[in-house]
Motif scaffolding. Structure first.
Motif, PDB file in Angstrom:
ATOM      1  N   VAL A 440      53.647  32.966  35.805  1.00  0.00           N
ATOM      2  CA  VAL A 440      53.926  31.622  36.321  1.00  0.00           C
ATOM      3  C   VAL A 440      53.040  31.321  37.521  1.00  0.00           C
ATOM      4  O   VAL A 440      52.481  30.218  37.640  1.00  0.00           O
ATOM      5  CB  VAL A 440      55.414  31.504  36.703  1.00  0.00           C
ATOM      6  N   LEU A 441      52.890  32.294  38.413  1.00  0.00           N
ATOM      7  CA  LEU A 441      52.058  32.089  39.590  1.00  0.00           C
ATOM      8  C   LEU A 441      50.604  31.831  39.200  1.00  0.00           C
ATOM      9  O   LEU A 441      49.937  30.954  39.766  1.00  0.00           O
ATOM     10  CB  LEU A 441      52.145  33.306  40.516  1.00  0.00           C
ATOM     11  N   SER A 442      50.136  32.561  38.196  1.00  0.00           N
ATOM     12  CA  SER A 442      48.749  32.367  37.733  1.00  0.00           C
ATOM     13  C   SER A 442      48.554  30.944  37.193  1.00  0.00           C
ATOM     14  O   SER A 442      47.540  30.289  37.483  1.00  0.00           O
ATOM     15  CB  SER A 442      48.416  33.395  36.655  1.00  0.00           C
ATOM     16  N   ASP A 443      49.539  30.452  36.440  1.00  0.00           N
ATOM     17  CA  ASP A 443      49.440  29.076  35.909  1.00  0.00           C
ATOM     18  C   ASP A 443      49.444  28.053  37.037  1.00  0.00           C
ATOM     19  O   ASP A 443      48.676  27.075  37.005  1.00  0.00           O
ATOM     20  CB  ASP A 443      50.612  28.796  34.959  1.00  0.00           C
ATOM     21  N   ILE A 444      50.287  28.254  38.043  1.00  0.00           N
ATOM     22  CA  ILE A 444      50.367  27.293  39.154  1.00  0.00           C
ATOM     23  C   ILE A 444      49.060  27.269  39.938  1.00  0.00           C
ATOM     24  O   ILE A 444      48.573  26.196  40.322  1.00  0.00           O
ATOM     25  CB  ILE A 444      51.553  27.649  40.070  1.00  0.00           C
ATOM     26  N   ILE A 445      48.479  28.444  40.152  1.00  0.00           N
ATOM     27  CA  ILE A 445      47.211  28.510  40.895  1.00  0.00           C
ATOM     28  C   ILE A 445      46.111  27.753  40.146  1.00  0.00           C
ATOM     29  O   ILE A 445      45.318  27.017  40.745  1.00  0.00           O
ATOM     30  CB  ILE A 445      46.808  29.985  41.129  1.00  0.00           C
ATOM     31  N   GLN A 446      46.078  27.924  38.831  1.00  0.00           N
ATOM     32  CA  GLN A 446      45.045  27.255  38.030  1.00  0.00           C
ATOM     33  C   GLN A 446      45.212  25.741  38.030  1.00  0.00           C
ATOM     34  O   GLN A 446      44.240  24.994  37.868  1.00  0.00           O
ATOM     35  CB  GLN A 446      45.083  27.784  36.594  1.00  0.00           C
ATOM     36  N   ASN A 447      46.437  25.254  38.221  1.00  0.00           N
ATOM     37  CA  ASN A 447      46.701  23.809  38.185  1.00  0.00           C
ATOM     38  C   ASN A 447      46.592  23.143  39.552  1.00  0.00           C
ATOM     39  O   ASN A 447      46.833  21.935  39.674  1.00  0.00           O
ATOM     40  CB  ASN A 447      48.089  23.540  37.599  1.00  0.00           C
ATOM     41  N   LEU A 448      46.305  23.938  40.607  1.00  0.00           N
ATOM     42  CA  LEU A 448      46.149  23.351  41.933  1.00  0.00           C
ATOM     43  C   LEU A 448      44.909  22.459  41.972  1.00  0.00           C
ATOM     44  O   LEU A 448      43.831  22.865  41.514  1.00  0.00           O
ATOM     45  CB  LEU A 448      46.027  24.438  43.005  1.00  0.00           C
ATOM     46  N   SER A 449      45.065  21.259  42.526  1.00  0.00           N
ATOM     47  CA  SER A 449      43.927  20.341  42.599  1.00  0.00           C
ATOM     48  C   SER A 449      42.910  20.801  43.643  1.00  0.00           C
ATOM     49  O   SER A 449      41.699  20.629  43.474  1.00  0.00           O
ATOM     50  CB  SER A 449      44.418  18.928  42.923  1.00  0.00           C
ATOM     51  N   VAL A 450      43.417  21.370  44.735  1.00  0.00           N
ATOM     52  CA  VAL A 450      42.540  21.870  45.801  1.00  0.00           C
ATOM     53  C   VAL A 450      42.996  23.270  46.164  1.00  0.00           C
ATOM     54  O   VAL A 450      44.196  23.514  46.321  1.00  0.00           O
ATOM     55  CB  VAL A 450      42.621  20.964  47.053  1.00  0.00           C
ATOM     56  N   CYS A 451      42.041  24.186  46.317  1.00  0.00           N
ATOM     57  CA  CYS A 451      42.386  25.554  46.697  1.00  0.00           C
ATOM     58  C   CYS A 451      41.233  26.154  47.501  1.00  0.00           C
ATOM     59  O   CYS A 451      40.251  26.630  46.928  1.00  0.00           O
ATOM     60  CB  CYS A 451      42.687  26.399  45.461  1.00  0.00           C
ATOM     61  N   PRO A 452      41.332  26.135  48.835  1.00  0.00           N
ATOM     62  CA  PRO A 452      40.271  26.705  49.660  1.00  0.00           C
ATOM     63  C   PRO A 452      40.069  28.191  49.391  1.00  0.00           C
ATOM     64  O   PRO A 452      40.935  28.859  48.811  1.00  0.00           O
ATOM     65  CB  PRO A 452      40.774  26.454  51.087  1.00  0.00           C
ATOM     66  N   GLU A 453      38.954  28.688  49.823  1.00  0.00           N
ATOM     67  CA  GLU A 453      38.586  30.071  49.522  1.00  0.00           C
ATOM     68  C   GLU A 453      39.584  31.069  50.078  1.00  0.00           C
ATOM     69  O   GLU A 453      39.981  32.014  49.388  1.00  0.00           O
ATOM     70  CB  GLU A 453      37.190  30.353  50.093  1.00  0.00           C
ATOM     71  N   GLU A 454      39.985  30.883  51.355  1.00  0.00           N
ATOM     72  CA  GLU A 454      40.910  31.832  51.981  1.00  0.00           C
ATOM     73  C   GLU A 454      42.228  31.900  51.210  1.00  0.00           C
ATOM     74  O   GLU A 454      42.729  32.980  50.893  1.00  0.00           O
ATOM     75  CB  GLU A 454      41.175  31.413  53.427  1.00  0.00           C
ATOM     76  N   GLU A 455      42.788  30.734  50.876  1.00  0.00           N
ATOM     77  CA  GLU A 455      44.043  30.683  50.128  1.00  0.00           C
ATOM     78  C   GLU A 455      43.860  31.234  48.721  1.00  0.00           C
ATOM     79  O   GLU A 455      44.759  31.904  48.183  1.00  0.00           O
ATOM     80  CB  GLU A 455      44.562  29.236  50.063  1.00  0.00           C
ATOM     81  N   SER A 456      42.715  30.963  48.113  1.00  0.00           N
ATOM     82  CA  SER A 456      42.446  31.452  46.759  1.00  0.00           C
ATOM     83  C   SER A 456      42.414  32.974  46.713  1.00  0.00           C
ATOM     84  O   SER A 456      42.958  33.588  45.793  1.00  0.00           O
ATOM     85  CB  SER A 456      41.113  30.879  46.266  1.00  0.00           C
ATOM     86  N   VAL A 457      41.792  33.579  47.709  1.00  0.00           N
ATOM     87  CA  VAL A 457      41.732  35.055  47.772  1.00  0.00           C
ATOM     88  C   VAL A 457      43.129  35.642  47.907  1.00  0.00           C
ATOM     89  O   VAL A 457      43.483  36.628  47.223  1.00  0.00           O
ATOM     90  CB  VAL A 457      40.841  35.496  48.954  1.00  0.00           C
ATOM     91  N   ILE A 458      43.930  35.045  48.777  1.00  0.00           N
ATOM     92  CA  ILE A 458      45.300  35.558  48.986  1.00  0.00           C
ATOM     93  C   ILE A 458      46.119  35.454  47.711  1.00  0.00           C
ATOM     94  O   ILE A 458      46.774  36.418  47.284  1.00  0.00           O
ATOM     95  CB  ILE A 458      45.979  34.797  50.142  1.00  0.00           C
ATOM     96  N   MET A 459      46.082  34.290  47.061  1.00  0.00           N
ATOM     97  CA  MET A 459      46.918  34.093  45.868  1.00  0.00           C
ATOM     98  C   MET A 459      46.430  34.922  44.688  1.00  0.00           C
ATOM     99  O   MET A 459      47.230  35.392  43.868  1.00  0.00           O
ATOM    100  CB  MET A 459      46.970  32.608  45.514  1.00  0.00           C
ATOM    101  N   SER A 460      45.137  35.120  44.588  1.00  0.00           N
ATOM    102  CA  SER A 460      44.603  35.978  43.517  1.00  0.00           C
ATOM    103  C   SER A 460      45.061  37.418  43.703  1.00  0.00           C
ATOM    104  O   SER A 460      45.362  38.120  42.725  1.00  0.00           O
ATOM    105  CB  SER A 460      43.074  35.910  43.503  1.00  0.00           C
ATOM    106  N   SER A 461      45.134  37.839  44.969  1.00  0.00           N
ATOM    107  CA  SER A 461      45.622  39.212  45.228  1.00  0.00           C
ATOM    108  C   SER A 461      47.091  39.342  44.838  1.00  0.00           C
ATOM    109  O   SER A 461      47.523  40.410  44.389  1.00  0.00           O
ATOM    110  CB  SER A 461      45.427  39.568  46.696  1.00  0.00           C
ATOM    111  N   PHE A 462      47.870  38.248  44.994  1.00  0.00           N
ATOM    112  CA  PHE A 462      49.272  38.280  44.561  1.00  0.00           C
ATOM    113  C   PHE A 462      49.354  38.580  43.069  1.00  0.00           C
ATOM    114  O   PHE A 462      50.098  39.458  42.622  1.00  0.00           O
ATOM    115  CB  PHE A 462      49.958  36.931  44.830  1.00  0.00           C
TER     116      PHE A 462
END
Length: 917
Positions: A440-462
């Motif tokens: 579910v988290l992976s799907d939500i991340i992919q549907n984010l309209s904006v995702c800065p690099e710092e936040e993207s790295v953190i959520m990908s590690s999740f």
């Protein structure tokens, strides 16, 4: 403020560190206040007469103390300056810590305001909670500082000694002295300081409105919603218990009350301008009369609020609201919480029963367990702080609960279930994280309209961390560690709550929901014990010991609550959680409190249990006594004279009809409760409580309740056996050995029947008690039956035998009494026949000392013919009856028998001969 600055400010890290630091500083202030308010622990120099004038001068001139020109006032300080520096350093540095903590708090609060952070408990839970916790902790520190009466003397004396020793003031003294002066009226100063933060604080508090209203529902609403029930909807029993705000479901109401009361005290301006703030504030004022600052230090909510608002213009309506809310709270809050406790007793009992029967439900329904613990803890702490502080009330019953033990017992029962089945919880939530949350988290991340690099790295590690989990890790006993993941989520909350952040959390609530769910599931893998402490810690009892003891006493007075009394010793294990590394000197005192009260509770329970056991034993002995041969004489006499009894129309006066043994078992009405019924019921309840747990730990000490019962039972059994002897020193009366033996057997047989119920080694108890009775004194230094009977045979029977009032009867094989006028008589045949000799070799009797054997021979010649005809009597006097040496007894018996047939009849035994035997 730019997003880059938000990254650099490390808001999450600072909030985490400052909250922990704040708790340590708060505990240090509490410790100083406690130490200085108690004459026994107060610094000795504060009590010295020689120091009195110097201390008054320092207190009067503080902080502008002219050390160089005040030698006449500060002479005693100068003489003791080195010792004072050594003694006061810890106190002074603690006050410096308060000042430094204050500086860091205001710096962080200003930074959060500058970032225009959006705080919402339902979205960025950790960020909002940490922010509100910091405000409450800081306020509590300042309030406690102002309650230390000797704060000026402690700080001023240290600085005077420092200047005398080093030639200059301490570098922190000027700012510290000014801070102490500013907070002489702490709340007014705090309201001035928090005025710029009103918008942020009120926004965070308003996010609590829906949650606080829902959590403040009454028992009837809870009952209608079937709160905490797993069986209300059977088809959904195995469905996972989820919520959009998982952590909010078990958030303490007491914590929320502190946030709201203190928050609106500091930022009272919004009460006149925002109706929602007014509603939330008034609802909170109606719930409690006191809120906790730290441990037993409380804030009297309505009085403090009224005094503060009365000092400002334009708050007349708010003051009226406070008075109205106080009246409502006094009239209704006690009954409101009483009904909630009654509901929780039933709901928690049902929950525990279902989870005990089906522990697999702890996987999907773990949230229910922690909610139940949190609700119970809230109600218990409310009762504790109000019963301690509400002294004058028209309804005292609202602040006392005789059934509180059941609630504490259920809390401990649910905690025990969670610990016992932790692998079930881990297996379920590991699969949940890997097979659902990660996807579910992976799907939500992919549907984010904006995702800065710092936040993207953190959520990908999740996603990568969760996807790597597998069941083998649980089976292999791997230690999980998700604190890094939770800290990263805390950072992400801070990054996405800043006004200029490209990714706003309040615009992506689905991300917040799934991450709050992931945080809860991760805590089920690596932080179950911390969760138990967070939701069910009752270490508050360590600081309300009088209330704790009263509750225990009430429990013992209520027969139906006895089975839950073990909860009180178990609660003592919670006291370890109130320690803090910044105040290590508290640890020994807290440890002593925990162990002392645990010990006293178990001692009292063991005492009551052993008393109950021995009372039933006494009743059993009375029933056994009815079967003794001496009581059949009346029955035989009646049978012989049956005809004569028939002819007599009315029985003679003074001859009451004696009930036959067993008559007590015939009942015409089962509702009539006998004394034995009450004793057996009490024993059942006490046995349940003593046998509830095998062992538990209190401050690194392993406690075994069964050992307390064993020691008490052994001591009581020793005293009971001596009591059965019925020895009267003034009249020299004593029970027949055969009757004593019958009584001891009745006691032992009943105690043996309790082995499986008491959870203690009763055979060891009986063995130790009987072995002690074979010695002159028992373990308590009291006389035993061996001593009593030895002395009695020497002083009464054998002395009269030597005087000629007792003679040997060969026909009866016993001594018999010759009655004489003016002398005290007893039937010697009752104490010297074969049955009583056998009884003296029974349980509890030791070897008679040499005096018993020598006395008959040293006082009168004993012809061999007497020995030949009464060998059993001689054997009783000569042979040691201890079964520990059967070989020596056998040899001695053969020797006496050979003597019986080979020694000439004229041979006379003398004391030397007996001694050689």
């Amino acid at each position: 403020m730019s997003l880059t600055s938000a990254y650099q400010h490390k808001l999450a890290e600072k909030l985490t560190i400052l909250n922990d630091r704040g708790q340590g500083v708060l505990i240090r202030m509490y410790n100083i206040k406690k130490t200085c308010s108690d004459p026994k622990s107060k610094p000795s120099f504060l009590l010295e007469k020689s120091m009195e004038s110097s201390l008054k001068y320092i207190n009067k001139k503080f902080p502008n103390i002219d050390v160089r020109n005040s030698t006449q006032h500060l002479g005693p300080i100068h003489r003791e300056k080195t010792e004072l520096i050594r003694f006061l350093t810890n106190y002074y540095q603690s006050f410096v810590d308060v000042m430094e903590f204050r500086d860091h708090v205001y710096e962080l609060l200003n930074t959060i305001d500058a970032c225009l952070c959006h705080l919402d408990i339902n979205l960025n839970f950790d960020f909002t909670r940490s922010y509100l916790d910091l405000i409450v902790t800081y306020t509590s520190v300042i309030l406690l500082l102002s309650r230390i009466e000797d704060r000026r003397i402690l700080i001023g004396t240290y600085n005077c000694a420092h200047e005398m020793l080093h030639g200059h003031s301490d570098s922190s003294f000027a700012r510290l002295g000014q801070m102490v002066l500013e907070y002489d009226q702490p709340l007014k100063k705090l309201t001035e300081e928090f005025y710029p933060h009103t918008k942020t604080v009120s926004g965070a508090l308003l996010s609590l409105h829906f949650l606080f209203v829902r959590r403040n529902q009454g028992a009837e609403q809870w009952r209608g919603a079937q709160l905490l029930s797993l069986i209300s909807t059977p088809p959904a029993m195995i469905n996972p218990a989820n919520s959009d705000t998982m952590a909010c479901e078990y958030l303490s109401v007491e914590v929320m009350e502190r946030w709201i009361i203190i928050g609106f005290l500091l930022c009272h301006g919004c009460l006149n301008s925002n109706s929602q703030c007014q509603k939330l504030w008034k609802l909170c004022l109606q719930g409690s009369l006191y809120i906790t600052l730290i441990r037993e230090d409380v804030l009297q909510v309505h009085k403090v609020t009224e005094d503060l608002l009365s000092s400002f213009k334009g708050y007349g309506k708010r003051v009226a609201d406070v008075k109205e809310s106080k009246e409502y709270a006094v009239a209704n809050s006690g009954q409101f919480h009483c009904q909630r406790r009654q509901f929780l007793r039933m709901a928690a009992k049902e929950l525990e029963t279902v989870l005990t029967d089906e522990p697999g439900l702890l996987g999907p329904k773990a949230l229910f367990a922690f909610m139940a613990l949190s609700f119970i803890r809230d109600e218990v702490t409310w009762l504790v702080r109000h019963s301690e502080n509400v002294t004058k009330t028209k309804t005292p019953e609202d602040y006392a609960d005789s059934s509180i033990a059941e609630l504490l017992f259920l809390l401990e029962g649910i905690r025990s279930l969670v610990r016992k089945h932790i692998k079930v919880i881990q297996q379920y939530h590991l699969q949940y994280l890997a097979r659902f949350d990660a996807l579910v988290l992976s799907d939500i991340i992919q549907n984010l309209s904006v995702c800065p690099e710092e936040e993207s790295v953190i959520m990908s590690s999740f996603v990568s961390t969760l996807s790597s989990l597998n069941l083998r890790q649980v089976d292999d006993g791997k230690t999980f560690e998700f604190s890094g993941l939770r800290l990263d989520w805390f950072r992400l909350q801070a990054y996405t709550s800043v006004a200029k952040a490209p990714l706003h959390l309040h615009e992506n609530p689905d991300l917040a929901k799934i991450m709050n769910l992931i945080v809860f599931h991760s805590r089920m893998l690596d932080s179950v014990e911390k969760m138990l402490v967070e939701t069910s810690d009752l270490s508050i009892f360590c600081f309300h010991l009088r209330t704790f003891e009263k509750m225990f006493a009430m429990t013992l007075e209520e027969p139906s609550m006895l089975r839950y009394a073990i909860a009180f010793p178990l609660i003592c294990a919670h006291f370890v959680h109130c320690t803090h590394e910044m105040c290590p000197e508290e640890y020994p005192h807290l440890k002593n409190h925990g162990l002392h009260h645990c010990n006293s509770f178990l001692e009292e329970l063991a005492k009551q249990t052993s008393n109950c056991v021995l009372e039933i034993c006494a009743e059993q002995r009375n029933l056994s006594e009815q079967l003794l041969p001496k009581h059949c004489a009346t029955t035989i006499s009646k049978a012989k004279n049956k005809k004569a009894m028939k002819q007599r129309q009315t029985p003679k006066k003074g001859e009451p009809e004696r009930d036959k043994p067993g008559a007590e078992s015939h009942r015409k009405n089962r509702s009539v409760v006998t004394n034995m019924d009450k004793l057996h019921l009490s024993l059942t309840e006490l046995a349940l409580t003593m046998n509830h747990v095998h062992s538990f730990t209190v401050f690194e000490h392993i406690i075994f309740p069964s050992e307390y019962l064993s020691s008490h039972l052994e001591a009581r059994l020793n005293r009971a056996i001596v009591w059965l002897a019925g020895y009267n020193a003034s009249t020299q009366e004593i029970a027949r050995p055969s009757e004593l033996l019958a009584g001891v057997k009745a006691y032992i047989s009943f105690i043996q029947s309790l082995a499986q119920f008491l959870g203690t080694d009763v055979s060891r108890v009986i063995r130790n008690a009987l072995l002690q009775q074979t010695q002159p004194l028992d373990s308590c230094g009291e006389q035993t039956i061996t001593t009593l009977y030895t002395n009695w045979y020497l002083e009464s029977l054998l002395r009269q035998a030597s005087g000629g009032t007792i003679i040997l009867s060969p026909a009866m094989q016993a001594f018999i009494s010759l009655p004489r006028e003016g002398e005290q008589n007893f039937s010697a045949e009752e104490f010297s026949d074969i049955s009583d000799h056998g009884s003296c070799t029974g349980p509890g009797f030791g070897s008679p000392p040499k005096g018993v054997s020598w006395t008959p021979f040293s006082n009168f010649p004993f012809p061999w013919g007497g020995v030949n005809k009464s060998l059993s009597v001689v054997c009783f006097l000569v042979l040691p009856p201890s079964s520990a040496h059967p070989d020596s007894i056998s040899k001695l018996t053969i020797f006496l028998t050979r003597w019986r047939f080979q020694v000439p009849p004229s041979y006379e035994l003398c004391p030397q001969t007996v001694g050689s035997i």
